[in-house]
Structure formats: structure tokens, C-alpha cells
Design a protein around this motif. Structure first.
Motif: not given
Ligand SMILES: Cc1cc2nc3c(=O)[nH]c(=O)nc-3n(C[C@H](O)[C@H](O)[C@H](O)COP(=O)(O)OP(=O)(O)OC[C@H]3O[C@@H](n4cnc5c(N)ncnc54)[C@H](O)[C@@H]3O)c2cc1C
Length: 316
Positions: A50, A123, A195
């Protein structure tokens, strides 16, 4: 079918592929041309990324600049439906927090549900190009876990409007991202894992990892996840290196290390044709070792290089 059903019904390791929507202006044939060489390897499912809108500054005739919103790769939901229709394969759309209000998210989930899509990878998304750090949409989700909770609520028939009559729930199988080398914003691996466990406890049914080039990073991550009480399937994400330029682009973009042995071999290559050979041999060796270790799925980021991935998967 759900990703978790594919995993539980498989006799061994299966493969899955990840693609990007085409750049705006290119037709759906760009997707089919990309997928055709991959489909003979019978992926269990296909992920479609996305891409949020970006603000750009466009120069006007009078020399001033106009702020314009552009989305270079729209169409994730529709591409998933087209792929399902053409290849009879399950798809996994990615859904992000960035750029979405809660209402936008609910609408997107309902669209996916009406299209018969059973899976979502939830994500947070990265910061928009004009931001220094991730900024949620006003009233939108700040972390993947908040989006995850909205999907779980919808699965339980809990919509944003409370006064709906007899609402039915959706049935999405929800995946989340994990980072064998730590998410770049996390202060340390332990906090990142905490997390990640929260996401699993909130309803994530499997984890797909960021790409990595050293399997020992994945095995350590898997071990640490299990020690932290994370029991869901962990799917390794793999991406071939095919150009010298990627030696700096991949670490900068994805915050992952390239092992010295691999980078030295690439530096010795005389052109990118040679790099592609080195990169695909490395990917094959990684894939074979992961498969032998019993991973449920080998998930390939195919971005622009479907033939390299098809060749590696054919040799597994
Ligand atoms: C398999 C895969 C597919 C991806 N596909 C896409 C895509 O289609 N489009 C796109 O835009 N990006 C994509 N990404 C990139 C992703 O969006 C980024 O890596 C983003 O920076 C983090 O996403 P996340 O879902 O891991 O975030 P989160 O789980 O929210 O984590 C982000 C950061 O915040 C911290 N954190 C988590 N929860 C909390 C909380 N409750 N309070 C405080 N800190 C917290 C975590 O430790 C981490 O450092 C993808 C990444 C991967 C690994």
C-alpha cells in the motif's frame, strides 16, 4: 482462504510473493507481466503493498510553487481482486495507518470484505516524504496495533457507528511486520519485541519479517520471539540483490545489514549482470537453509525482479 489456513494445511514450506501496484499511468498488464513468470511456482498467496499519498511542490508558470497531493501507486484493493480473479490465488493487501482516518480504514476494510479478500497485513507505514517522522492522520492511528484493534473490532461486528442494526462481522486473518534487525526507531530489540508481542496478543495471527541477508539474524529473532512468548508463525521476508547500487540503497531504505562476505563478492563484480548472479545464488542458499529449518512460508519481495525470484524458487 486465510494465510493461517494455508500454513496449517501445507505439507511443508510454501512460497508467497509480494508486489507493488504499478506506477499510475501503467495498466494492470504491468502486474500480469510481472506475475506470469512467478505463478508457475504456485504461491500460496500474493501480497500487494500500500502506498500513501505524498505532497509535492509543483512549479507554476509564474515561478511560485503549488502544494499538490499525488498518489503514485494507487489501487491496492482492486489489484488484489484482479489477481484473485485472474490466477485464482489468495491475496493479502497491506493496510497502513498513514493517510487514513478511522472512517477511511473502515471503508477500505469493507471494500476488501465485499471483494472476498480474507487477509490483511496491518502496518503503520513510514513517514511521508515531506515529514521527518511518522505523523498519523488527524484522528487516525499512530501505530500498527491501533489499526490491528480496529480490524479485530470489525471482525467482532464492532463498527465505528454504534447504532447499526444487527451488523455482521468480517473475518480477516491479520498479519503484522517484525524486524529481525530491530525496527529503526525502536530504542532496543527488547522494546521492539515487547511491542511485537503486544500486536500478537491483540490478535495478529502471523508475522512477516523485514528482509535480511544473514539467516543467523532470523534464527536469533525467531528464538527471541519464542522466548518472549510469541507463538504465531513467523514468515521470513527475502529480497534478491541485483545491482551494486543496492549495497547502499537497501541499508539506507530498510535499515538492514548486508554481510561482509556478500558485499565483498558484489564489489568484485564487473557489472550488474554479475551482481544478479551473486545475489540470486545468495538468495537460493538463504532459502534452502530456511526451508531446511522448517519455516512455514518463504516470502519473496519480488519488486522489479520477478525472473530472479522465479529462478531461485524453481531451484529450491
Ligand atoms: C513485511 C513488511 C511489509 C511492509 N509493507 C508496507 C506497505 O505496504 N506500505 C508501507 O507504507 N510500508 C510498508 N512497510 C514498512 C512499514 O510500514 C515500516 O517499517 C514502518 O516504519 C513500521 O511499520 P510497523 O507496522 O512495523 O509499525 P509499528 O508496529 O507501529 O512499529 C513502529 C515503531 O513503533 C514502535 N511501537 C510499536 N507499538 C508501539 C506503541 N504502542 N507505543 C510506542 N511505540 C510503539 C515499534 O517498536 C517500532 O519502532 C512494510 C514493512 C514490512 C516489514
Amino acid at each position: 482462504m486465510k494465510v493461517t489456513e494455508h500454513i496449517s494445511q501445507a505439507k511443508g514450506t510454501v512460497v508467497s510473493f509480494e508486489i507493488l501496484p504499478p506506477l499510475k499511468g501503467r495498466g494492470i498488464d504491468a502486474i500480469y507481466n510481472h506475475l506470469d513468470p512467478l505463478m508457475e511456482h504456485k504461491p500460496a498467496f500474493i501480497n500487494v503493498t500500500y502506498h500513501r499519498s505524498e505532497h509535492i511542490f509543483k512549479k507554476r508558470a509564474d515561478g511560485t510553487f503549488e502544494k499538490v497531493i499525488v498518489r503514485k501507486r494507487p489501487g491496492t484493493e482492486a489489484i488484489c481482486a484482479s489477481i484473485m480473479n485472474r490466477y485464482q490465488v489468495d491475496t493479502v493487501p497491506h493496510l497502513i495507518c498513514g493517510g487514513f482516518t478511522l472512517q477511511d480504514t473502515e471503508d477500505a476494510l469493507l471494500t476488501l470484505n465485499y471483494l472476498g479478500i480474507d487477509n490483511v497485513l496491518v502496518l503503520r507505514g513510514d513517514a511521508a516524504k515531506n515529514e521527518t517522522s511518522f505523523e498519523p492522520e488527524p484522528g487516525g492511528h499512530s501505530h500498527a496495533i491501533d489499526l490491528l484493534r480496529q480490524v479485530v473490532n470489525l471482525n467482532h461486528g464492532m463498527y465505528l457507528e454504534e447504532e447499526l442494526k444487527g451488523p455482521s462481522g468480517t473475518k480477516f486473518c491479520i498479519g503484522v511486520a517484525g524486524y529481525p534487525e530491530k525496527h529503526f526507531e525502536a530504542p532496543n530489540m527488547e522494546t521492539d519485541l515487547m511491542y511485537l508481542k503486544d500486536k500478537v496478543d491483540a490478535g495478529a495471527e502471523y508475522i512477516v519479517t523485514q528482509m535480511f541477508y544473514d539467516n543467523s539474524q532470523f534464527f536469533a529473532f525467531e528464538k527471541n520471539c519464542r522466548a518472549a512468548g510469541i507463538q504465531v508463525p513467523i514468515i521470513p521476508g527475502l529480497k534478491p540483490i541485483t545491482t551494486k547500487k543496492q549495497l547502499s540503497v537497501i541499508p539506507r531504505t530498510f535499515h538492514v545489514d548486508i554481510p561482509t562476505e556478500l558485499s565483498n563478492e558484489i564489489l568484485r563484480c564487473k557489472d550488474d549482470k554479475d551482481v544478479e548472479k551473486v545475489g540470486s545464488e545468495w538468495l537460493l542458499a538463504q532459502s534452502r537453509e530456511l526451508k531446511a529449518s522448517g519455516v512455514p512460508v518463504l516470502h519473496y519481495y519480488t519488486l522489479g525482479k520477478p525472473n530472479v525470484v522465479a529462478d531461485v524458487v524453481g531451484k529450491l
